[in-house]
Design an enzyme around this catalytic site. Structure first.
Site, PDB file in Angstrom:
ATOM      1  CG  LEU A  88     -11.869   3.531   8.428  1.00 11.04           C
ATOM      2  CD1 LEU A  88     -12.628   4.833   7.995  1.00 11.04           C
ATOM      3  CD2 LEU A  88     -12.792   2.578   9.214  1.00 11.04           C
ATOM      4  CE  LYS A 121      -1.154  11.570   5.801  1.00 10.06           C
ATOM      5  NZ  LYS A 121      -2.463  12.386   4.863  1.00 10.06           N
ATOM      6  CG  ASP A 172      -3.880  10.656  -6.539  1.00  8.10           C
ATOM      7  OD1 ASP A 172      -4.116  10.001  -5.610  1.00  8.10           O
ATOM      8  OD2 ASP A 172      -5.160  10.879  -6.886  1.00  8.10           O
ATOM      9  CD  GLU A 221      -2.866   1.834   0.379  1.00  2.99           C
ATOM     10  OE1 GLU A 221      -2.845   1.319  -1.147  1.00  2.99           O
ATOM     11  OE2 GLU A 221      -3.777   1.741   0.726  1.00  2.99           O
ATOM     12  CG  ASP A 222      -0.876   4.888  -1.710  1.00  4.77           C
ATOM     13  OD1 ASP A 222      -1.420   4.356  -0.138  1.00  4.77           O
ATOM     14  OD2 ASP A 222      -1.490   5.483  -2.106  1.00  4.77           O
ATOM     15  CB  ILE A 223      -0.086   6.512   2.166  1.00  4.46           C
ATOM     16  CG1 ILE A 223       0.105   7.425   3.736  1.00  4.46           C
ATOM     17  CG2 ILE A 223      -1.332   6.716   1.482  1.00  4.46           C
ATOM     18  CD1 ILE A 223       0.209   8.640   3.598  1.00  4.46           C
ATOM     19  CB  VAL A 224      -1.518   2.501   6.381  1.00  6.17           C
ATOM     20  CG1 VAL A 224      -3.055   2.521   8.033  1.00  6.17           C
ATOM     21  CG2 VAL A 224      -1.272   1.664   5.402  1.00  6.17           C
ATOM     22  CG  ASP A 225      -5.078   8.856   6.383  1.00  4.88           C
ATOM     23  OD1 ASP A 225      -4.511   9.721   7.090  1.00  4.88           O
ATOM     24  OD2 ASP A 225      -6.513   9.630   5.969  1.00  4.88           O
ATOM     25  CB  SER A 226      -9.028   6.378   8.887  1.00  8.71           C
ATOM     26  OG  SER A 226      -9.084   5.535   7.703  1.00  8.71           O
TER      27      SER A 226
HETATM   28  P1  5GP Z   1      -7.873   5.116   4.981  1.00  5.60           P
HETATM   29  O1  5GP Z   1      -8.172   4.473   5.085  1.00  5.60           O
HETATM   30  O2  5GP Z   1      -6.089   4.474   5.956  1.00  5.60           O
HETATM   31  O3  5GP Z   1      -8.071   6.993   5.662  1.00  5.60           O
HETATM   32  O4  5GP Z   1      -6.772   5.620   3.654  1.00  5.60           O
HETATM   33  C1  5GP Z   1      -5.891   5.186   2.686  1.00  5.60           C
HETATM   34  C2  5GP Z   1      -5.798   5.933   1.494  1.00  5.60           C
HETATM   35  O5  5GP Z   1      -6.660   7.278   1.778  1.00  5.60           O
HETATM   36  C3  5GP Z   1      -4.410   6.118   0.642  1.00  5.60           C
HETATM   37  O6  5GP Z   1      -4.839   4.550   0.082  1.00  5.60           O
HETATM   38  C4  5GP Z   1      -4.496   7.286   0.149  1.00  5.60           C
HETATM   39  O7  5GP Z   1      -5.603   6.921  -1.278  1.00  5.60           O
HETATM   40  C5  5GP Z   1      -5.452   7.564   0.824  1.00  5.60           C
HETATM   41  N1  5GP Z   1      -4.268   9.116   1.245  1.00  5.60           N
HETATM   42  C6  5GP Z   1      -4.564   9.302   2.775  1.00  5.60           C
HETATM   43  N2  5GP Z   1      -3.695  10.211   2.779  1.00  5.60           N
HETATM   44  C7  5GP Z   1      -3.061  10.279   1.698  1.00  5.60           C
HETATM   45  C8  5GP Z   1      -2.412  11.312   1.875  1.00  5.60           C
HETATM   46  O8  5GP Z   1      -1.073  11.744   2.541  1.00  5.60           O
HETATM   47  N3  5GP Z   1      -1.066  11.622   0.231  1.00  5.60           N
HETATM   48  C9  5GP Z   1      -2.010  10.711  -1.065  1.00  5.60           C
HETATM   49  N4  5GP Z   1      -2.512  11.065  -2.139  1.00  5.60           N
HETATM   50  N5  5GP Z   1      -3.946  10.577  -0.652  1.00  5.60           N
HETATM   51  C10 5GP Z   1      -3.429   9.750   0.343  1.00  5.60           C
END
Ligand code: 5GP
Length: 188
Positions: free
Chosen positions: A115, A140, A168, A108-113
């Site tokens: 979910l 994050k 992106d 994966e590129d990034i794990v944020d929440s």
């Molecule tokens: P989550 O479900 O963990 O909240 O979201 C993950 C997805 O949100 C990532 O795969 C990415 O597509 C998007 N995302 C979250 N933070 C960023 C960020 O800082 N930059 C970008 N470009 N995408 C993000």
């Protein structure tokens, strides 16, 4: 300065990780993955990239892996920005082969929440892989809403929006060789 260079100068606030930092960290993660799976003496690792943000990271990472591996891709719908989501992730493009009884590493590129990965892992786990692990370039943790911890991660970052190296904003900036933050004006 051409218009693309002008766009970068106007919209990129700061470079967080340059090419050298990214390639160094990718090498380090690959070493961990090599050590872990070599110790298991596996005959196949299925490396599954989550489209589209992971493709640059994944293409650099797999070239450092000394393991028998195959690659596959999955595309999932992401919920709209700002929405409070309890909705399930929808598969837009599924992986091409069954993963039952296989060792699977999701890139994966990034794990944020968290979910998106929580839902994706539930979907993949239901297919009974032999093992299922997560490798993310960026993490994050301050934004986490669910309990998910990547098995491998490149960098922990604060709550900032980043682009480049596959990531992106409105489908732009994926080709940048570095990871940078956007100026607030760029969101408008
Ligand atoms: P989550 O479900 O963990 O909240 O979201 C993950 C997805 O949100 C990532 O795969 C990415 O597509 C998007 N995302 C979250 N933070 C960023 C960020 O800082 N930059 C970008 N470009 N995408 C993000």
């Amino acid at each position: 300065m051409n218009s693309w260079e002008k766009q970068l100068e106007t919209n990129i606030a700061e470079v967080l990780f340059d090419e050298a930092a990214l390639s160094q960290r990718v090498r380090e993660i690959a070493q961990q993955i090599n050590a872990d799976y070599q110790a298991l003496d596996i005959d196949e690792l299925v490396v599954v990239g989550v489209l589209r943000g992971s493709v640059v990271f994944m293409s650099d990472l797999i070239r450092q892996l000394q393991l028998p591996l195959t690659i596959d891709f999955i595309a999932i719908s992401s919920y709209a920005k700002g929405t409070h989501t309890s909705g399930m992730v929808r598969i837009l493009k599924d992986i091409g082969a069954p993963i039952t009884d296989k060792h699977v590493l999701v890139i994966e590129d990034i794990v944020d929440s968290g979910l998106t990965m929580q839902h994706l892992f539930a979907l993949l786990q239901a297919r009974a892989p032999r093992s299922l692990k997560l490798c993310t370039l960026l993490d994050k943790p301050s934004r986490r809403q669910v309990d998910i911890t990547p098995d491998y991660r490149g960098f922990e970052i604060p709550d900032v929006f980043v682009v480049g190296y596959g990531l992106d904003f409105a489908d732009q900036y994926r080709q940048l060789p570095y990871i940078g933050t956007l100026k607030p004006e760029a969101y408008q």
